[in-house]
Design a protein around this motif. Structure first.
Motif, mmCIF file in Angstrom:
data_model
loop_
_atom_site.group_PDB
_atom_site.id
_atom_site.type_symbol
_atom_site.label_atom_id
_atom_site.label_comp_id
_atom_site.label_asym_id
_atom_site.label_seq_id
_atom_site.Cartn_x
_atom_site.Cartn_y
_atom_site.Cartn_z
ATOM 1 N N UNK A 182 45.703 -27.978 -41.723
ATOM 2 C CA UNK A 182 44.461 -28.773 -41.699
ATOM 3 C C UNK A 182 43.197 -27.911 -41.619
ATOM 4 N N UNK A 183 43.363 -26.615 -41.428
ATOM 5 C CA UNK A 183 42.165 -25.759 -41.461
ATOM 6 C C UNK A 183 41.566 -25.774 -42.880
ATOM 7 N N UNK A 184 42.418 -25.963 -43.859
ATOM 8 C CA UNK A 184 42.014 -25.835 -45.273
ATOM 9 C C UNK A 184 42.163 -27.125 -46.068
ATOM 10 N N UNK A 185 43.029 -28.002 -45.605
ATOM 11 C CA UNK A 185 43.339 -29.213 -46.362
ATOM 12 C C UNK A 185 43.447 -30.428 -45.447
ATOM 13 N N UNK A 186 43.164 -31.593 -46.021
ATOM 14 C CA UNK A 186 43.433 -32.840 -45.302
ATOM 15 C C UNK A 186 44.953 -33.026 -45.206
ATOM 16 N N UNK A 187 45.403 -33.906 -44.301
ATOM 17 C CA UNK A 187 46.863 -34.123 -44.196
ATOM 18 C C UNK A 187 47.499 -34.518 -45.531
ATOM 19 N N UNK A 188 46.717 -35.142 -46.429
ATOM 20 C CA UNK A 188 47.291 -35.483 -47.745
ATOM 21 C C UNK A 188 46.999 -34.410 -48.806
ATOM 22 N N UNK A 189 46.651 -33.220 -48.326
ATOM 23 C CA UNK A 189 46.622 -32.074 -49.243
ATOM 24 C C UNK A 189 45.334 -31.835 -50.007
ATOM 25 N N UNK A 190 44.256 -32.524 -49.640
ATOM 26 C CA UNK A 190 42.978 -32.284 -50.349
ATOM 27 C C UNK A 190 42.214 -31.141 -49.684
ATOM 28 N N UNK A 191 41.723 -30.209 -50.479
ATOM 29 C CA UNK A 191 40.914 -29.087 -50.004
ATOM 30 C C UNK A 191 39.669 -29.650 -49.309
ATOM 31 N N UNK A 192 39.536 -29.436 -48.016
ATOM 32 C CA UNK A 192 38.448 -30.083 -47.268
ATOM 33 C C UNK A 192 38.194 -29.387 -45.936
ATOM 34 N N UNK B 204 32.708 -34.700 -37.691
ATOM 35 C CA UNK B 204 33.767 -34.018 -38.460
ATOM 36 C C UNK B 204 35.146 -34.604 -38.161
ATOM 37 N N UNK B 205 35.277 -35.303 -37.035
ATOM 38 C CA UNK B 205 36.555 -35.967 -36.737
ATOM 39 C C UNK B 205 36.835 -37.078 -37.749
ATOM 40 N N UNK B 206 35.754 -37.695 -38.238
ATOM 41 C CA UNK B 206 35.905 -38.813 -39.177
ATOM 42 C C UNK B 206 35.818 -38.380 -40.637
ATOM 43 N N UNK B 207 35.279 -37.191 -40.863
ATOM 44 C CA UNK B 207 35.046 -36.755 -42.246
ATOM 45 C C UNK B 207 35.313 -35.256 -42.333
ATOM 46 N N UNK B 208 36.396 -34.909 -43.001
ATOM 47 C CA UNK B 208 36.789 -33.492 -43.088
ATOM 48 C C UNK B 208 35.770 -32.667 -43.869
ATOM 49 N N UNK B 209 34.920 -33.325 -44.670
ATOM 50 C CA UNK B 209 33.877 -32.610 -45.395
ATOM 51 C C UNK B 209 32.482 -32.865 -44.786
ATOM 52 N N UNK B 210 32.476 -33.169 -43.514
ATOM 53 C CA UNK B 210 31.206 -33.441 -42.835
ATOM 54 C C UNK B 210 30.239 -32.274 -43.029
#
Lengths: 271, 271
Positions: free
Chosen positions: B175-185, B132-138
């Motif tokens: 970051x609980x809800x979004x990637x740093x660039x704002x994607x829901x993940x 999950x460190x490498x993939x926010x949608x792991x």
């Protein structure tokens, strides 16, 4: 005894059990011993019956002030969206619920601030149903606590003490809240009893009626003394008549909303 | 922890040890039965530490749809009335909460209809935090379940299987809800894993993120397969990183309002 001593004691108990089985040399028994040591098949599951102490909360569940404790508004519709959920309006002190210190003290602990350790407790049940048959405002008195101790031994620090007034059987009827001639009445704790319990460092008291104080209380003496001391209460506890006087553990699923004065809780016992 | 609990625990431990020893000569099954009868609830207290797995719910707690999950309105004011309480507005799927079958099936079991026995379970924790460190949608995949079983043994029927994605540490951040660039993940379960767990008669799955499915799920495959089968889920579980992979018991204080599709829950573990 301290926690560390306790852990040591349990370890010793486990160890000697293991040694015992090394000597027993029975395959089946060894498997059992391993099961006991691994503890994966949950202790609580493996060791007892789960008893739900929670009433179902709905719009008709009786409340102290008579107004519905919960209201439902559809937030997402299944046919439209493929899933569904409610927007709920809940008055905190509805159904089987917690009274946190903050309910009766301006700056007391909120329900979110109760120590988690205080939510899993040995449960002592004191039966006053015989006198409650004759008096709808019967109280669990200091003498009832003393009689219980004579019969069952000390009430442990950190315990929850529940009153069984027999009122759970009335929950679907007007008599849960009123006498047949319409007077607001139900059993509760006497301050003499809860003062005694506070001195024993009991963590919580639980009532099977609408309140910790009896229905005819003029001063909410128990609410004003018990709760501000940092202790909590449970009201409308269900199925109390199915509990043993001693030997059960209560799991108090208190809600954890910030600044909460209490709220509906899921309460269960393992017997 | 109390002396009386300890004494009870030791007494029962000794008693059951004696029973087990006697039972060792007989069948394993008899010994198992005695083990099941022994060691009452004291164990739940005596054997471990209570770990709260519940986040504090407030207006700022992150939600799936972004709207506040709870709102407060003063119902009774302390200065005016001498006590206080809130009228709460709660969207059911807020904070650390339950997904009941009814959430994703039109006529499934409500949260009030979940079997109480399914709310006290052995807890298995599967760690996917490295990927999950490498993939926010792991996703927690079937292979993660298989690897866990190879390392720790079978997952017992009736267990709760929790995902540790490391997301709990992000709960106060965007970051609980979004990637740093704002994607829901955020991480979630894969259907391959939950199908496998369903076949093992697991009672519940628990996620330390906003959903059972990962943030980028287009079809809510886990919600639509797991829940309608009569099983439940827990979302936003807290402190998962402090749990052992095996050996803890989870106590799921699911709410018990009629027709509920789920709701904020108090969840604790005894380790």
């Amino acid at each position: 005894m301290c926690n560390a001593c306790l852990i040591e004691s349990v370890k010793h108990s486990m160890l000697s059990r293991r040694q015992l089985f090394a000597g027993a040399a029975a395959t089946g028994a060894a498997a059992v011993a391993m099961g006991a040591l691994s503890a994966r098949p949950a202790l609580a599951q493996a060791q007892g019956k789960v008893l739900d102490l929670t009433h179902v909360l709905d719009e008709k569940f009786p409340t102290f002030d008579g107004a519905p404790g919960i209201a439902y508004e559809e937030a997402v519709n299944f046919d439209t969206s493929g899933y569904q959920l409610w927007k709920l309006t809940i008055f905190e002190h509805s159904g089987t619920h917690i009274d946190a210190p903050l309910h009766f003290s301006k700056d007391g602990a909120s329900v979110a601030e109760l120590a988690p350790e205080s939510l899993i407790c040995p449960l002592c049940v004191i039966d006053i149903s015989a006198k409650a048959k004759d008096d709808a405002n019967a109280m669990l008195e200091a003498s009832d606590v003393e009689a219980w101790i004579s019969a069952h031994g000390e009430i442990p620090a950190g315990a929850c003490v529940a009153m069984n007034s027999g009122w759970g059987a009335k929950v679907g009827t007007p008599e849960f809240r009123n006498t047949p001639d319409g007077k607001f009445a139900f059993p509760g704790f006497a301050k003499s009893a809860t003062d005694l319990l506070a001195g024993m460092n009991v963590a919580a008291i639980a009532s099977d009626t609408l309140s910790l104080d009896p229905g005819n209380s003029a001063d909410f003496a128990v609410h004003y003394s018990w709760l501000p001391g940092g202790r909590y209460g449970i009201e409308n506890l269900a199925n109390v008549g199915q509990l043993p006087a001693t030997g059960a553990t209560i799991f108090v699923g208190a809600p954890k909303h910030a600044r909460g004065t209490g709220g509906p809780a899921r309460v269960m016992a393992v017997i």
